[in-house]
Scaffold this active site. Sequence first.
Site, PDB file in Angstrom:
ATOM      1  N   SER A 154       0.828  -1.197   0.000  1.00  0.00           N
ATOM      2  CA  SER A 154       0.000   0.000   0.000  1.00  0.00           C
ATOM      3  C   SER A 154       0.867   1.253   0.000  1.00  0.00           C
ATOM      4  O   SER A 154       1.792   1.387   0.804  1.00  0.00           O
ATOM      5  CB  SER A 154      -0.909  -0.001   1.230  1.00  0.00           C
ATOM      6  OG  SER A 154      -1.694   1.166   1.264  1.00  0.00           O
ATOM      7  N   GLY A 155       0.548   2.170  -0.912  1.00  0.00           N
ATOM      8  CA  GLY A 155       1.303   3.417  -1.019  1.00  0.00           C
ATOM      9  C   GLY A 155       2.457   3.367  -1.981  1.00  0.00           C
ATOM     10  O   GLY A 155       3.199   4.348  -2.102  1.00  0.00           O
ATOM     11  N   THR A 159      -2.070   1.803  -8.014  1.00  0.00           N
ATOM     12  CA  THR A 159      -3.262   2.344  -8.668  1.00  0.00           C
ATOM     13  C   THR A 159      -2.892   3.348  -9.747  1.00  0.00           C
ATOM     14  O   THR A 159      -3.479   3.363 -10.829  1.00  0.00           O
ATOM     15  CB  THR A 159      -4.173   3.000  -7.621  1.00  0.00           C
ATOM     16  OG1 THR A 159      -4.507   2.041  -6.612  1.00  0.00           O
ATOM     17  CG2 THR A 159      -5.441   3.528  -8.246  1.00  0.00           C
ATOM     18  N   ASN A 203      -0.895   5.261   2.907  1.00  0.00           N
ATOM     19  CA  ASN A 203      -1.250   5.781   1.602  1.00  0.00           C
ATOM     20  C   ASN A 203      -2.540   6.572   1.728  1.00  0.00           C
ATOM     21  O   ASN A 203      -3.491   6.130   2.371  1.00  0.00           O
ATOM     22  CB  ASN A 203      -1.425   4.627   0.589  1.00  0.00           C
ATOM     23  CG  ASN A 203      -1.645   5.133  -0.817  1.00  0.00           C
ATOM     24  OD1 ASN A 203      -1.506   6.320  -1.094  1.00  0.00           O
ATOM     25  ND2 ASN A 203      -1.980   4.237  -1.713  1.00  0.00           N
ATOM     26  N   SER A 206      -5.357   4.529  -0.921  1.00  0.00           N
ATOM     27  CA  SER A 206      -5.046   3.105  -0.958  1.00  0.00           C
ATOM     28  C   SER A 206      -6.232   2.319  -1.501  1.00  0.00           C
ATOM     29  O   SER A 206      -7.366   2.502  -1.073  1.00  0.00           O
ATOM     30  CB  SER A 206      -4.689   2.612   0.451  1.00  0.00           C
ATOM     31  OG  SER A 206      -4.479   1.220   0.453  1.00  0.00           O
ATOM     32  N   SER A 207      -5.960   1.441  -2.465  1.00  0.00           N
ATOM     33  CA  SER A 207      -7.003   0.553  -2.988  1.00  0.00           C
ATOM     34  C   SER A 207      -7.227  -0.573  -1.990  1.00  0.00           C
ATOM     35  O   SER A 207      -6.311  -1.339  -1.696  1.00  0.00           O
ATOM     36  CB  SER A 207      -6.579  -0.026  -4.346  1.00  0.00           C
ATOM     37  OG  SER A 207      -6.426   0.995  -5.300  1.00  0.00           O
ATOM     38  N   GLY A 434      -0.166  -6.026  -2.482  1.00  0.00           N
ATOM     39  CA  GLY A 434       1.097  -6.702  -2.251  1.00  0.00           C
ATOM     40  C   GLY A 434       1.130  -7.403  -0.910  1.00  0.00           C
ATOM     41  O   GLY A 434       0.162  -7.415  -0.142  1.00  0.00           O
ATOM     42  N   GLU A 436       1.534  -8.132   2.802  1.00  0.00           N
ATOM     43  CA  GLU A 436       1.276  -7.249   3.943  1.00  0.00           C
ATOM     44  C   GLU A 436       1.660  -7.945   5.241  1.00  0.00           C
ATOM     45  O   GLU A 436       1.385  -9.128   5.435  1.00  0.00           O
ATOM     46  CB  GLU A 436      -0.207  -6.854   4.004  1.00  0.00           C
ATOM     47  CG  GLU A 436      -0.632  -5.921   2.894  1.00  0.00           C
ATOM     48  CD  GLU A 436      -2.040  -5.405   3.066  1.00  0.00           C
ATOM     49  OE1 GLU A 436      -2.454  -4.551   2.275  1.00  0.00           O
ATOM     50  OE2 GLU A 436      -2.722  -5.856   4.022  1.00  0.00           O
TER      51      GLU A 436
END
Length: 1312
Positions: A154-155, A159, A203, A206-207, A434, A436
């Site tokens: 994330s971040g 996206t 992020n 973040s998605s 990704g 985590e």
Amino acid sequence: MGSANQLTGASVWIPDSDAVWVSAQIIQDYKPGHKELLLQLLSSSSDLPPLGNPDILEGENDLTALSFLHEPAVLHNLRVRFLDYSSIYTYCGIVLVAINPYEQLPIYGEEVIDAYSGQDMNDMEPHIFSVAENAYRTMGREERNQSIIISGESGSGKTVSAKFTMRFFAVVGGSAQQTSVEEKVLASNPIMESIGNAKTTRNDNSSRFGKYIEIGFGRKGDIIRANMRTYLLEKSRVVFQASAERNYHIFYQLCASRDLPEMRGLKLGENAPEHFRYTNQGGEMQIPGTDDMSDLELTRNSLTVLGVQPVQQMELFRILSAVLHLGNVNIEASGRSSDRSYVNADDRSLAIFSKLLGVEGSQMAHWLCHRRLTVGGEKLVKPMNGQQAVEARDALAKHIYGQLFTWTVHRLNSALRSQRGETRSFIGVLDIYGFETFECNSFEQFCINYANEKLQQQFNRHVFHLEQEEYVREELPWSRIEFSDNQECINLIEGQMGMFDLLDEECRMPKGSDENWARKLYDQHLSSKPHPHFRKPRLSNSAFIVLHFADTVQYECEGFLDKNRDTVFEELINILKASQFRIRVWYNPISQQFLGLRSGLGFSVFSSCFAFQFRQSLQMLMDTLNSTTPHYVRCIKPNDLKEPFIFDPKRTVQQLRACGVLETIRISAAGYPSRWTYEEFFSRYRVLLRGRQSPDNARGSCTHILPELIPDPDQYCFGKTKVFFRSGQVAFLERLRAEKLRVAAVIIQSHVRGWLCRIRYTRIQWAVVTLQRYSRGMLARRLARTLRYTKAALVIQKTYRMVSVRQLFLMIRQLLAERAVLLLQARVRGWMERRSYRRVRTTVVFMQCCVRRKAARKQLLKLKTEARSVEKYRQLNKGMEVKLMQLQIRADQQVIKSFHLNHIIILYVLWFSVDITLTYSGAKKNCVNQAVSQAVAAFQTELDEERRKYQGLLREFTRLEQRYDNLKEMPFLNEALKRTYCLVCCAPSDIRVDVACSLPPGLPAKVLFLCVRHADVSGDQARAQSLCAAAVTAMKTALKKYTKDVEMSALWLKNAWLLHDLLLKHSHKQVHYVPPLTADLTPVTRSLSDLCIQAYQQMLSITGTHLHSITVQALLESETIPGLSAGKLAVSRKRSGSDPRPMGGDAPTMASVLRELGALHAALTHQAVPQTLLEQAFHQLINMMCACALNSVLLRKDLCCWSRGLQIGYNVSLLEEWIRNRNLQAGGAVAPMEPLIQAAKLLQVGKKSDGDARAIVETCTALSSQQIVKILTLYTPHSDLDEKVSVNFIRTIQVLSIIIIKNNQEMFPVSF
């Protein structure tokens, strides 16, 4: 790390707790058996050595090209590219590593897309557009589906990368339709970001779900359809957010727009979003730099583009607002032991929720606090305690949001389908979460890491497969490369009696709990059959540890069963379905196919095993990816502070390990990572060969010399077209080459120093001889000066003596001659006075004569003037018989006046002399009479001539008028006009090209105007207007037919412009010297103006399309100057889908470019197009060519060298000479060449000292500072005499700028 014995001074890497790896140097030789190794840490970590990698690989854009392939070298290379070169993209074999810069970079515009479109992956700098173009070209060439897999934590920018990838496909596969699929694909991004993205601690956007978008292409490469599949939406975020985090963006966008008229019925209140429990838990209400209100407007516009009507949009917003109000429903506990709960009947939030969804508030309040049980075939209602009621409320909110999300995705997929044709193949873009790992990891992290395990296995096998394919293609004797397979870890999760099976089994148990599931895990994978990837924490009985490929993660079992069940009570669902509004979300077939009514647990619930669904969807995704050709993008987050261009090595290396980049390098290092073609190897290392070698036999030379250079045959291998090396061998060859060059340099230095010493001796000898010559000359000049002074003294003495004697002589002679002088003076003065008197008298007499003669002449001229005045009167009254009589009378009067003047002259003359009076008077009278007679005769002759001319003109006018009347009465004239109408207006597209081009310029327009003029004079205005309208339509048809013919486009441009000009000149708005047209043709003139612009743009589009395909090869790659080789001798790489350019064939040259420009110039000149329009057209084309060429220079490393700069400069000079020879420079056609000329000069000038930097800044005024830095960064030495540009030199001239890529699509205004 090289040989067994490390030499003193060698650079090595050692582990470090902060920087991960630091550089050190060996200060004492190491021998086998020693237990200690003395190292010295380098003082500065900013200038890390390349660890044995040669200088030509410093900042290499492909990590697999490094000679030493290991973690510290990779980390160092990424840091150098990211911080020193500001390059966020780097290749790692088939993987593109993208580092998030946390800053908007100007490298994603349409001009950049145009620069990467159609280019080979190996020719361009790493970029997300290069990966997209590679997938697009591979799809069209091999007719096989492609996939672009974008992953990262994330971040890291996943996206954004996916968004730019879809934008690239939308541009290169676009069409001209207003609501095309391409536009809808781009419009889906704001919608999915609103309902699927949220702010996290890592992020701001973040998605919180994974998505796979399939973009279908037709046979022509245009986008036909698109389809989106989503994975693992984080529904728990709807009801809970951690500190410093937010809920999904759409909730805050609604709250920000609560004051809009259409939003007031949602009852969001004045203090939203602080007022709602579902939006205020994280404490973050606003994201810096974002405007939620404008984002909602963008979301609504995107929904409109996708065909979602405003009524349906308000239905979505009503459901979302209801979810917010549901979170504020207050559930209170009751009963003695708080085993019951209730909702107040006057709860305002429940009332608003019920009103928004159209449900019964009392029933909702009842079933939020109760549940129905089935016992022995009977149904019982059981109350729930406060905690269970809150959980039921939150489960309902998550269910509603999940249904809304699923319906939105289904609606998007319906809108992204097109009926334009059959899909030939597709490209899938996977934006997946990704790996985590947090302090507390739960069910979501477990599913995410499981998905990453599956993707990593597919990635490893694909990389291994490509590596083996390369060896088979080159026919190398190879042994199987071992790579780490994570199949055991996957079996632990999804295998028989694995963690998912045990989880589903526990979920089916009536009294299943997280603790029971944890004990089953311990019994199955620790006690009975220990699994190598499963462990138990020491201090916890409700957690477990899984050894993933990327890291070891500890998961907390709490909440696993509830999240897997994803349970919501049936009664609550039935209440929603019984809504008085027909809400489409509840009746979505896609969302209903996973719902099933489960019974037998003692109560009725709507439940679906989430793990089972996720495994099925993930398996479908893996099947899709395995059936396509994958392309990988690994996004890296450089720091946790979200600061631009700050590189944290610990965070970076952690992500490199997690995303499989280092595994790719390890697989490459296990084989032959360094690969050179025989020609490149021969050109680079020919200095190591002995004797005279020919480049034609490069393979034989390499085969002969390598065994002597590298004794171990296992360190290299010969293929069909390449020679392969083990890790570190290229660096070894570079050391040998450097040593060879050093020895040669020493020999050259010795000869040069000897030559310099001989030159110095010769100069000293010449200086000594020169000094002697000048000394002798000085002594000789001194002697000559002494002799000259002596002679001068003698002359002075002689002269002085002569003057003294002469003065004495003159004094004596003056005394003797004084008396004689006085006598002579008296005589001379008397003679001079007498002569002066005579002269004065003669002058006075002469002046009197002159004055009298002048007065007589004035009188004579006056008389002559008066005599000629008759002609003046006759010219004023030409052609008038009456005036003639008056002139005659005046002539008689003039004779009388002349007689009187004659008497006056006689009297005047008598005053001077009486003798000549009578003679002069008679002569004067005769002269005057004769002049008057001649003047009268001349006037009469001219009068008769003018009368004859007037009569002739009168007869000619009468004849023309009669002829015009006869023509108006002729019946066949209308038929002739009809034939002319058909020829000019109805069939211009049927005229052959050769016939049309042979016509005089503008002939059709002139004939058409004559027809219009005749119809207007005849009073038939309707015919004139219809004639013009038919002509415009016919010209448009002709332009559409000849869309690829420059000559025909120029022909109709000329005729349209000429007809427009003629109609405009004869309109009422102009100053007329001829009668204007009576018909109103203003709409026709506007249509002709638009037609001129259309023809002009079509003509430029034809030539521009041809030039665009050959500009780069002709201007930048063609070697007009023979003998210069500008190719970079870099390591050869082969990626999936990249097809090298075919050798041989006729490559475009400058002659091709000049031929295209000459064809356009000839067509425009033949049609006599105005010079200003001609100059404007070539200004536009030259700007497009130079911008395209400059963009390629800014994006291609192989073009940035000294020899290529010389070639480019020469090619541009040929183009400039061609323009000046045709006098086109006045329109500004030469100005767009200046940036390209300066870029070519920049490649040739010196780049070392501060003076060079100042000269570059002063000279390259047409280039921005960022463009100069980009060229210097890409500069590559093409020979051993050249060097790379140092980072310090680049920093000297580096200034922040926002313009890097020049827009090659700029259109200059043109009007008609």
